[in-house]
Enzyme design. Structure first.
Site, PDB file in Angstrom:
ATOM      1  N   SER A 106       4.365 -12.962  -2.210  1.00 18.81           N
ATOM      2  CA  SER A 106       4.781 -14.306  -2.612  1.00 18.81           C
ATOM      3  C   SER A 106       5.393 -15.086  -1.465  1.00 18.81           C
ATOM      4  CB  SER A 106       5.834 -14.219  -3.717  1.00 18.81           C
ATOM      5  OG  SER A 106       5.305 -13.597  -4.842  1.00 18.81           O
ATOM      6  N   HIS A 127      -2.755 -15.194  -2.527  1.00 18.33           N
ATOM      7  CA  HIS A 127      -1.591 -15.283  -3.405  1.00 18.33           C
ATOM      8  C   HIS A 127      -1.943 -15.927  -4.743  1.00 18.33           C
ATOM      9  CE1 HIS A 127       2.541 -17.172  -4.354  1.00 18.33           C
ATOM     10  NE2 HIS A 127       2.470 -15.950  -4.859  1.00 18.33           N
ATOM     11  N   GLU A 139      -3.428 -19.329  -3.282  1.00 19.15           N
ATOM     12  CA  GLU A 139      -3.179 -19.720  -1.888  1.00 19.15           C
ATOM     13  C   GLU A 139      -3.847 -18.683  -0.973  1.00 19.15           C
ATOM     14  OE1 GLU A 139       1.214 -21.864  -2.135  1.00 19.15           O
ATOM     15  OE2 GLU A 139       1.134 -19.697  -1.958  1.00 19.15           O
ATOM     16  N   ASN A 177       5.900 -21.545  -3.438  1.00 23.11           N
ATOM     17  CA  ASN A 177       7.175 -20.872  -3.731  1.00 23.11           C
ATOM     18  C   ASN A 177       8.352 -21.445  -2.954  1.00 23.11           C
ATOM     19  OD1 ASN A 177       6.414 -19.181  -5.768  1.00 23.11           O
ATOM     20  ND2 ASN A 177       5.846 -17.506  -4.416  1.00 23.11           N
TER      21      ASN A 177
HETATM   22  N1  LIG Z   1       5.524 -11.685 -10.617  1.00 21.57           N
HETATM   23  C1  LIG Z   1       4.910 -12.788 -10.215  1.00 21.57           C
HETATM   24  O1  LIG Z   1       4.919 -13.818 -10.914  1.00 21.57           O
HETATM   25  C2  LIG Z   1       4.162 -12.818  -8.918  1.00 21.57           C
HETATM   26  C3  LIG Z   1       3.389 -13.949  -8.608  1.00 21.57           C
HETATM   27  C4  LIG Z   1       2.652 -13.958  -7.417  1.00 21.57           C
HETATM   28  C5  LIG Z   1       2.732 -12.884  -6.560  1.00 21.57           C
HETATM   29  N2  LIG Z   1       3.512 -11.805  -6.880  1.00 21.57           N
HETATM   30  C6  LIG Z   1       3.585 -10.715  -5.924  1.00 21.57           C
HETATM   31  O2  LIG Z   1       2.858  -9.595  -6.420  1.00 21.57           O
HETATM   32  C7  LIG Z   1       3.466  -8.391  -5.944  1.00 21.57           C
HETATM   33  C8  LIG Z   1       3.824  -7.528  -7.126  1.00 21.57           C
HETATM   34  O3  LIG Z   1       4.696  -8.250  -7.975  1.00 21.57           O
HETATM   35  P1  LIG Z   1       4.850  -7.869  -9.518  1.00 21.57           P
HETATM   36  O4  LIG Z   1       5.539  -8.967 -10.183  1.00 21.57           O
HETATM   37  O5  LIG Z   1       3.551  -7.400 -10.056  1.00 21.57           O
HETATM   38  O6  LIG Z   1       5.835  -6.629  -9.385  1.00 21.57           O
HETATM   39  P2  LIG Z   1       6.065  -5.424 -10.405  1.00 21.57           P
HETATM   40  O7  LIG Z   1       7.339  -4.801  -9.988  1.00 21.57           O
HETATM   41  O8  LIG Z   1       5.918  -5.898 -11.814  1.00 21.57           O
HETATM   42  O9  LIG Z   1       4.839  -4.442 -10.134  1.00 21.57           O
HETATM   43  C9  LIG Z   1       4.640  -3.799  -8.897  1.00 21.57           C
HETATM   44  C10 LIG Z   1       3.673  -2.665  -9.151  1.00 21.57           C
HETATM   45  O10 LIG Z   1       3.352  -2.046  -7.903  1.00 21.57           O
HETATM   46  C11 LIG Z   1       3.208  -0.679  -8.160  1.00 21.57           C
HETATM   47  N3  LIG Z   1       3.320   0.064  -6.903  1.00 21.57           N
HETATM   48  C12 LIG Z   1       4.427   0.297  -6.173  1.00 21.57           C
HETATM   49  N4  LIG Z   1       4.099   1.042  -5.087  1.00 21.57           N
HETATM   50  C13 LIG Z   1       2.765   1.251  -5.159  1.00 21.57           C
HETATM   51  C14 LIG Z   1       1.828   1.942  -4.350  1.00 21.57           C
HETATM   52  N5  LIG Z   1       2.225   2.584  -3.254  1.00 21.57           N
HETATM   53  N6  LIG Z   1       0.521   1.944  -4.715  1.00 21.57           N
HETATM   54  C15 LIG Z   1       0.124   1.318  -5.838  1.00 21.57           C
HETATM   55  N7  LIG Z   1       0.965   0.651  -6.651  1.00 21.57           N
HETATM   56  C16 LIG Z   1       2.254   0.621  -6.304  1.00 21.57           C
HETATM   57  C17 LIG Z   1       4.335  -0.358  -9.131  1.00 21.57           C
HETATM   58  O11 LIG Z   1       4.128   0.869  -9.802  1.00 21.57           O
HETATM   59  C18 LIG Z   1       4.270  -1.560 -10.065  1.00 21.57           C
HETATM   60  O12 LIG Z   1       3.392  -1.334 -11.143  1.00 21.57           O
HETATM   61  C19 LIG Z   1       4.672  -8.813  -5.098  1.00 21.57           C
HETATM   62  O13 LIG Z   1       4.285  -8.894  -3.762  1.00 21.57           O
HETATM   63  C20 LIG Z   1       4.989 -10.200  -5.654  1.00 21.57           C
HETATM   64  O14 LIG Z   1       5.657 -11.020  -4.746  1.00 21.57           O
HETATM   65  C21 LIG Z   1       4.218 -11.739  -8.048  1.00 21.57           C
END
Ligand SMILES: NC(=O)c1ccc[n+]([C@@H]2O[C@H](COP(=O)([O-])OP(=O)(O)OC[C@H]3O[C@@H](n4cnc5c(N)ncnc54)[C@H](O)[C@@H]3O)[C@@H](O)[C@H]2O)c1
Length: 270
Positions: A106, A127, A139, A177
């Site tokens: 993000s 993104h 993005e 963001n």
């Molecule tokens: N939540 C949002 O709205 C949003 C929006 C855009 C981007 N993102 C980005 O997406 C990414 C994840 O965010 P999220 O909200 O899904 O977080 P989250 O905490 O809900 O999920 C993260 C997932 O990654 C998994 N994980 C951790 N280590 C791992 C590995 N080594 N191999 C495979 N899986 C692994 C975890 O088990 C978990 O299921 C971040 O970089 C975040 O910035 C999130």
């Protein structure tokens, strides 16, 4: 985020391999996608055979080596630079040399993430926004080392997923963001200071600005932990005070209130 991305990629006709850290989390994620598709089936938006075909395109694994044949990898792990670099280094050693590696970060530096690989020219940011199946924008972050070919192929992939792509510089928080987070943090601070209730703020913003969700509903959807991590990383990089997340977010994360995904955030989802 990962499950939304997997759903959209499979619905767009691509074979997708999803890698999680444990069989339980994998089953939970794929089970969630199945539930969403069943709801679409019940509403007549997809057919029974359509649902079956989408589910058959999704393969789950906890084994990274299964990614060997992938043409494009989308990393969506926790918003932690060290973890992302470690994963990019592993993946770089596994997938074929011509494959493109992307990150759903993000706000973190895609250039720094790409430095963990021997192919920074084949790395870029991709993104998505939450909820991925509904949000049109993606993005595409082109670093100074991303090749034009990698950038074009990633844009084409985003378009094939039915998204509108926008090119972003590799700058903390990219385009959206960097603007969205100060708004969310200000709402949390107003609430923490006792100026207004979260219902007053959410209700007013929806009516006044026409947003589909108020800031507290959105933070709960994004994840309070993710909102905190993003702010801490952006503030560390830029020193911009508005990007410094309010203390209340840290307190909530300490209590295990992560938003919808933990059943409790600013609102209860029990
Ligand atoms: N939540 C949002 O709205 C949003 C929006 C855009 C981007 N993102 C980005 O997406 C990414 C994840 O965010 P999220 O909200 O899904 O977080 P989250 O905490 O809900 O999920 C993260 C997932 O990654 C998994 N994980 C951790 N280590 C791992 C590995 N080594 N191999 C495979 N899986 C692994 C975890 O088990 C978990 O299921 C971040 O970089 C975040 O910035 C999130």
């Amino acid at each position: 985020m990962g499950r939304g991305i997997v759903q959209v990629v499979a619905e767009s006709g691509f074979e997708v391999v999803v890698r999680e850290v444990s069989p339980d989390l994998l089953d939970k994620g794929i089970g969630f996608i199945e539930k969403i598709l069943t709801a679409k089936l019940d509403k007549g938006k997809i057919s029974e055979s359509g649902k079956k075909e989408i589910m058959e395109r999704i393969k789950g694994t906890i084994d990274l080596s299964v990614l060997r044949e992938s043409d494009i990898v989308i990393e969506a792990v926790f918003e932690k630079m060290d973890l992302k670099k470690e994963i990019f280094s592993w993946i770089d050693n596994i997938v074929k040399p011509e494959a493109i590696l992307t990150t759903n970060t993000s706000c973190l530096s895609v250039t720094e993430i790409s430095s963990a690989t021997k192919r920074p020219d084949r790395v870029c940011g991709l993104h998505f926004f939450n909820p991925v199946p509904l949000m049109k924008l993606v993005e595409v972050i082109k670093t100074e080392r991303t090749s034009e070919e990698t950038y074009r192929k990633t844009v084409d992939f985003g378009i094939a997923l039915g998204k509108e792509t926008v090119k972003s510089k590799d700058s903390p928080g990219f385009i959206a963001n960097r603007i969205l987070c100060p708004y969310l943090y200000l709402a949390v601070q107003e609430y923490a200071d006792g100026l207004f209730t979260k219902e007053e703020i959410d209700g007013s913003i929806k009516l006044e600005a026409g947003f589909p969700m108020g800031p507290f509903e959105l933070i709960d959807l994004i994840g309070i932990d993710v909102c905190l991590d993003i702010g801490e990383a952006m503030y560390k990089e830029t020193g911009i005070q508005e990007l410094n997340p309010p203390a209340l977010l840290k307190e909530m994360v300490k209590k295990g209130c992560f938003g919808r995904k933990s059943g409790r955030g600013f609102y209860d989802y029990g």
